[in-house]
Design an enzyme around this catalytic site. Structure first.
Site, PDB file in Angstrom:
ATOM      1  N   ARG A   1       0.828  -1.206   0.000  1.00 33.97           N
ATOM      2  CA  ARG A   1       0.000   0.000   0.000  1.00 33.97           C
ATOM      3  C   ARG A   1       0.866   1.260   0.000  1.00 33.97           C
ATOM      4  O   ARG A   1       0.399   2.347   0.326  1.00 33.97           O
ATOM      5  CB  ARG A   1      -0.931  -0.012   1.210  1.00 33.97           C
TER       6      ARG A   1
ATOM      7  N   CYS B   1       1.859  20.699 -10.573  1.00 36.43           N
ATOM      8  CA  CYS B   1       0.394  20.652 -10.499  1.00 36.43           C
ATOM      9  C   CYS B   1      -0.060  19.218 -10.239  1.00 36.43           C
ATOM     10  O   CYS B   1      -0.724  18.950  -9.247  1.00 36.43           O
ATOM     11  CB  CYS B   1      -0.216  21.179 -11.790  1.00 36.43           C
TER      12      CYS B   1
ATOM     13  N   ARG C   1      -2.990  19.337  -7.464  1.00 35.33           N
ATOM     14  CA  ARG C   1      -3.360  20.471  -6.618  1.00 35.33           C
ATOM     15  C   ARG C   1      -4.198  21.489  -7.375  1.00 35.33           C
ATOM     16  O   ARG C   1      -5.006  22.217  -6.801  1.00 35.33           O
ATOM     17  CB  ARG C   1      -2.113  21.154  -6.053  1.00 35.33           C
ATOM     18  N   SER C   2      -3.984  21.569  -8.707  1.00 33.55           N
ATOM     19  CA  SER C   2      -4.593  22.608  -9.514  1.00 33.55           C
ATOM     20  C   SER C   2      -4.755  22.095 -10.935  1.00 33.55           C
ATOM     21  O   SER C   2      -3.862  21.429 -11.454  1.00 33.55           O
ATOM     22  CB  SER C   2      -3.691  23.855  -9.502  1.00 33.55           C
TER      23      SER C   2
ATOM     24  N   ASP D   1      -6.252  23.417 -14.809  1.00 29.46           N
ATOM     25  CA  ASP D   1      -6.880  24.295 -15.784  1.00 29.46           C
ATOM     26  C   ASP D   1      -7.742  23.400 -16.669  1.00 29.46           C
ATOM     27  O   ASP D   1      -7.234  22.684 -17.532  1.00 29.46           O
ATOM     28  CB  ASP D   1      -5.781  25.005 -16.581  1.00 29.46           C
TER      29      ASP D   1
ATOM     30  N   ASN E   1      -4.078  15.708 -19.006  1.00 33.29           N
ATOM     31  CA  ASN E   1      -3.571  14.976 -17.843  1.00 33.29           C
ATOM     32  C   ASN E   1      -4.232  13.614 -17.691  1.00 33.29           C
ATOM     33  O   ASN E   1      -3.571  12.623 -17.358  1.00 33.29           O
ATOM     34  CB  ASN E   1      -3.776  15.790 -16.573  1.00 33.29           C
TER      35      ASN E   1
END
Length: 282
Positions: free
Chosen positions: A137, A157, A183-184, A186, A194
């Site tokens: 894990r 990101c 985290r962020s 667009d 992504n």
């Protein structure tokens, strides 16, 4: 219709209709003309994709699978932080005169760490554990290294990938699943880029580990649509989704470090026209 299209449409509609508007607040990003780049955002967006059923490329517009795979391999395989090793120019705004983006992304993947079993960088540790400790894990990467942030031209990101192995009843092969923490994001410029990148990564890691591919979970802390992107998003999500493409990964490649962008293809990939001239906030 493409499942990824439905996820994308629902996410965008929720952000626009129910999100928080940052207009009037102090924000870091600006447009090229110096104007503050405000967003409408949602906190804690979680999207799930079953890669055993469908590859999550949008059909609402085309996602350049070879280019996003090229960037993925730049980070995970070449472990490079220099834009001269990339075929595209997506990182040009964050590179110095030598092409470096600082101690970011691929640089962090190449740093070796000491474990009980010896010295590994993060990628090699994942490959080792998938082979030797598949039910661990603790199979994960993290490139958000606080001590090096001041030497990164852009904070990561998409910063953490966690791999988890399951076994389906009656199946001879194990199933590889993964969670990407971001985290962020667009949403217009980078969301499906992504998603496709890390879907490709899971397919590659599964193939070289003699596993089947399973679920990809995308966790986004701040999923946002920039103010100047909202009309483009509205037009994009008004389009009719088309059937999802079929995914092909060169079955001859058994070593992660042997993959190239040409070992990935989307077959029968029909899409609507591209959204062009997307302004990018920096």
């Amino acid at each position: 219709m493409s499942y990824a299209d439905r996820v994308f449409i629902d996410m965008c509609r929720d952000i626009i209709d129910n999100g928080t508007d940052t207009r009037g607040e102090k924000v870091r990003p600006v447009w090229e003309d110096g104007t503050p780049a405000y967003t409408v955002k949602k906190f804690g967006v979680i999207n799930r994709y079953d890669l055993s059923k469908e590859f999550p490329a949008l059909t609402l517009r085309r996602t350049a699978i070879k280019s996003c795979t090229d960037e993925l391999l730049w980070i995970w395989q070449q472990k490079s932080n220099n834009i001269n090793d990339l075929h595209s120019h997506i990182w040009d705004s964050w590179a110095d005169e030598d092409g470096s983006i600082g101690k970011a992304y691929g640089y962090q993947m190449g740093v070796k760490h000491e474990y009980k079993e010896g010295m590994f960088d993060q990628v090699d540790r994942v490959l080792y554990d998938l082979k030797n400790n598949p039910y661990s894990r603790r199979i994960m990467t993290n490139i958000y290294v606080h001590q090096d942030l001041h030497e990164m031209n852009l904070y990561p990101c998409a910063y953490s990938m966690t791999f988890n192995v399951t076994k389906e009843p009656g199946s001879e092969k194990l199933t590889l699943n993964g969670i990407l923490n971001q985290r962020s994001n667009d949403v217009l410029a980078a969301n499906n880029w992504n998603v496709c990148q890390y879907a490709v990564l899971l397919h590659m890691m599964a193939q070289v580990s003699d596993m089947k591919v399973g679920e990809f979970v995308h966790v986004i802390a701040d999923a946002h649509i920039y103010d100047r992107h909202i009309p483009m998003i509205e037009e994009l999500i008004s389009r009719k989704p088309l059937p999802a493409p079929k995914f092909w990964l060169n079955p001859e490649v058994k070593d992660f470090y042997k993959f190239t962008r040409d070992d990935v293809k989307l077959i029968d990939y029909e899409t609507h026209e591209q959204i062009k001239n997307i302004p990018v906030a920096i």
